[in-house]
Write a protein that holds these residues in place. Structure first.
Motif, PDB file in Angstrom:
ATOM      1  N   VAL A   1       0.956  -1.040   0.121  1.00  0.00           N
ATOM      2  CA  VAL A   1      -0.107   0.001  -0.040  1.00  0.00           C
ATOM      3  C   VAL A   1       1.033   1.390  -0.079  1.00  0.00           C
ATOM      4  O   VAL A   1       1.859   1.079   0.753  1.00  0.00           O
ATOM      5  N   GLY A   2       0.573   2.249  -0.928  1.00  0.00           N
ATOM      6  CA  GLY A   2       1.196   3.477  -0.963  1.00  0.00           C
ATOM      7  C   GLY A   2       0.467   4.786  -1.362  1.00  0.00           C
ATOM      8  O   GLY A   2      -0.655   4.288  -1.868  1.00  0.00           O
ATOM      9  N   ASN A   3       1.089   5.756  -1.225  1.00  0.00           N
ATOM     10  CA  ASN A   3       0.347   7.040  -1.377  1.00  0.00           C
ATOM     11  C   ASN A   3       0.915   7.208  -2.929  1.00  0.00           C
ATOM     12  O   ASN A   3       2.112   7.594  -3.121  1.00  0.00           O
ATOM     13  N   LEU A   4      -0.259   7.303  -3.860  1.00  0.00           N
ATOM     14  CA  LEU A   4       0.035   7.692  -5.229  1.00  0.00           C
ATOM     15  C   LEU A   4      -0.455   9.248  -5.583  1.00  0.00           C
ATOM     16  O   LEU A   4      -1.657   9.691  -4.895  1.00  0.00           O
ATOM     17  N   THR A   5       0.332  10.044  -5.903  1.00  0.00           N
ATOM     18  CA  THR A   5       0.216  11.490  -5.998  1.00  0.00           C
ATOM     19  C   THR A   5       0.461  11.829  -7.477  1.00  0.00           C
ATOM     20  O   THR A   5       1.376  11.763  -7.957  1.00  0.00           O
ATOM     21  N   ILE A   6      -0.846  12.308  -7.882  1.00  0.00           N
ATOM     22  CA  ILE A   6      -0.942  12.808  -9.417  1.00  0.00           C
ATOM     23  C   ILE A   6      -1.732  14.059  -9.280  1.00  0.00           C
ATOM     24  O   ILE A   6      -2.672  14.263  -8.604  1.00  0.00           O
ATOM     25  N   LYS A   7      -1.246  15.270  -9.914  1.00  0.00           N
ATOM     26  CA  LYS A   7      -1.687  16.590  -9.950  1.00  0.00           C
ATOM     27  C   LYS A   7      -1.932  17.187  -8.584  1.00  0.00           C
ATOM     28  O   LYS A   7      -2.963  17.670  -7.927  1.00  0.00           O
ATOM     29  N   ASP A   8      -0.829  16.637  -7.465  1.00  0.00           N
ATOM     30  CA  ASP A   8      -0.807  17.208  -6.240  1.00  0.00           C
ATOM     31  C   ASP A   8      -2.133  16.637  -5.357  1.00  0.00           C
ATOM     32  O   ASP A   8      -2.300  16.883  -4.161  1.00  0.00           O
ATOM     33  N   VAL A   9      -2.541  15.515  -5.768  1.00  0.00           N
ATOM     34  CA  VAL A   9      -3.631  14.829  -5.135  1.00  0.00           C
ATOM     35  C   VAL A   9      -3.197  13.331  -4.655  1.00  0.00           C
ATOM     36  O   VAL A   9      -2.695  12.974  -5.569  1.00  0.00           O
ATOM     37  N   SER A  10      -3.261  13.126  -3.329  1.00  0.00           N
ATOM     38  CA  SER A  10      -2.707  11.746  -3.006  1.00  0.00           C
ATOM     39  C   SER A  10      -3.767  11.287  -2.463  1.00  0.00           C
ATOM     40  O   SER A  10      -4.681  11.583  -1.683  1.00  0.00           O
ATOM     41  N   HIS A  11      -3.824   9.801  -2.775  1.00  0.00           N
ATOM     42  CA  HIS A  11      -4.555   8.827  -2.365  1.00  0.00           C
ATOM     43  C   HIS A  11      -3.772   7.524  -1.968  1.00  0.00           C
ATOM     44  O   HIS A  11      -2.881   7.151  -2.999  1.00  0.00           O
ATOM     45  N   PRO A  12      -4.151   6.609  -1.204  1.00  0.00           N
ATOM     46  CA  PRO A  12      -3.814   5.406  -0.968  1.00  0.00           C
ATOM     47  C   PRO A  12      -4.211   4.379  -2.317  1.00  0.00           C
ATOM     48  O   PRO A  12      -5.204   4.327  -2.913  1.00  0.00           O
ATOM     49  N   VAL A  13      -3.022   3.638  -2.573  1.00  0.00           N
ATOM     50  CA  VAL A  13      -3.243   2.442  -3.582  1.00  0.00           C
ATOM     51  C   VAL A  13      -2.669   1.205  -3.148  1.00  0.00           C
ATOM     52  O   VAL A  13      -1.517   0.881  -2.682  1.00  0.00           O
ATOM     53  N   ALA A  14      -3.768   0.338  -3.375  1.00  0.00           N
ATOM     54  CA  ALA A  14      -3.015  -1.049  -2.764  1.00  0.00           C
ATOM     55  C   ALA A  14      -2.426  -1.917  -4.256  1.00  0.00           C
ATOM     56  O   ALA A  14      -3.382  -2.027  -5.280  1.00  0.00           O
ATOM     57  N   LEU A  15      -1.366  -2.523  -4.026  1.00  0.00           N
ATOM     58  CA  LEU A  15      -0.772  -3.271  -5.125  1.00  0.00           C
ATOM     59  C   LEU A  15      -0.730  -4.599  -4.845  1.00  0.00           C
ATOM     60  O   LEU A  15       0.105  -4.873  -3.893  1.00  0.00           O
ATOM     61  N   ALA A  16      -0.913  -5.481  -5.767  1.00  0.00           N
ATOM     62  CA  ALA A  16      -0.713  -7.002  -5.618  1.00  0.00           C
ATOM     63  C   ALA A  16       0.612  -7.187  -6.106  1.00  0.00           C
ATOM     64  O   ALA A  16       0.673  -7.095  -7.291  1.00  0.00           O
ATOM     65  N   VAL A  17       1.515  -7.487  -5.472  1.00  0.00           N
ATOM     66  CA  VAL A  17       3.053  -7.455  -6.018  1.00  0.00           C
ATOM     67  C   VAL A  17       3.477  -9.253  -5.869  1.00  0.00           C
ATOM     68  O   VAL A  17       3.243  -9.800  -5.102  1.00  0.00           O
ATOM     69  N   GLU A  18       4.193  -9.439  -6.915  1.00  0.00           N
ATOM     70  CA  GLU A  18       4.736 -10.796  -7.149  1.00  0.00           C
ATOM     71  C   GLU A  18       6.167 -10.732  -7.435  1.00  0.00           C
ATOM     72  O   GLU A  18       6.447  -9.989  -8.204  1.00  0.00           O
ATOM     73  N   TYR A  19       7.023 -11.366  -6.687  1.00  0.00           N
ATOM     74  CA  TYR A  19       8.595 -11.525  -6.907  1.00  0.00           C
ATOM     75  C   TYR A  19       8.414 -12.530  -7.796  1.00  0.00           C
ATOM     76  O   TYR A  19       8.111 -13.692  -7.612  1.00  0.00           O
ATOM     77  N   LEU A  20       9.159 -12.472  -9.125  1.00  0.00           N
ATOM     78  CA  LEU A  20       9.215 -13.424 -10.147  1.00  0.00           C
ATOM     79  C   LEU A  20      10.646 -14.065  -9.966  1.00  0.00           C
ATOM     80  O   LEU A  20      10.422 -15.302 -10.661  1.00  0.00           O
ATOM     81  N   GLY A  21      11.505 -13.570  -9.547  1.00  0.00           N
ATOM     82  CA  GLY A  21      12.918 -14.252  -9.447  1.00  0.00           C
ATOM     83  C   GLY A  21      14.093 -13.463  -9.723  1.00  0.00           C
ATOM     84  O   GLY A  21      13.853 -12.151  -9.762  1.00  0.00           O
TER      85      GLY A  21
END
Length: 188
Positions: free
Chosen positions: A113-133
């Motif tokens: 989970v991280g804060n995505l800021t676009i056009k000076d507006v921030s909101h939390p975003v959840a990313l499903a991450v996979e380590y592939l190798g």
């Protein structure tokens, strides 16, 4: 040089330390729908990102800066519209950022989970991450390869331009899928 990977609870993961995303081998993309039917894909080619992989995976952090002027959807007219004030307004907001705030891991998969800021507006975003190798390239660089996905409502960032169709639907979907495929090079 120490090992580029380690085994955590029976799963091979990247070694703790600093890993820098290789922009030449990074796909920071998005998928929207046109007429709410056709998938339209785009990506940003100007990406500067660093992963600080923690001793404990949950302590991992990511910081990314995206050059919004580098948007490429395969259509110059659409790209110019995306750069305009109707969407990214790159003249006044040339960069977007992502800064992680938490990681929950299980094996080679995690939710970041991280804060995505676009056009000076921030909101939390959840990313499903996979380590592939891991791979060592021909020049001796250790690379960790990751894939990530998430969904956002673009209107949360003020990206509200749209057109109502004769049928009553919208020209451009509100929901955007984020799709990332990245190689990160270990800093020595």
């Amino acid at each position: 040089m120490t090992d580029a990977t380690r085994v955590v609870a029976g799963t091979e993961l990247p070694a703790a330390g600093t890993w820098k995303v290789d922009p030449g081998h990074a796909e920071v993309g998005f998928v929207g729908r046109h007429f709410l039917l056709t998938k339209v894909r785009g990506r940003f080619t100007g990406v500067d990102a660093t992963l600080e992989i923690g001793e404990e995976i949950e302590d991992t952090t990511v910081r990314a800066v995206i050059d919004m002027a580098t948007v490429d959807s395969g259509d110059q007219t659409r790209d110019e519209h995306l750069r305009s004030g109707d969407f990214f307004d790159v003249e006044h907001h040339p960069r977007a950022t992502f800064e992680s705030v938490s990681v929950t891991a299980s094996g080679s998969e995690a939710t970041m989970v991280g804060n995505l800021t676009i056009k000076d507006v921030s909101h939390p975003v959840a990313l499903a991450v996979e380590y592939l190798g891991h791979a060592r390239d021909p020049w001796g660089n250790d690379r960790a390869v990751f894939s990530a996905r998430g969904k956002i409502n673009r209107e949360d960032w003020g990206l509200v331009w749209n057109m109502v169709l004769e049928s009553g639907g919208l020209l451009v979907s509100k929901e955007i899928e984020l799709v990332l495929e990245v190689e990160a090079i270990r800093s020595v």
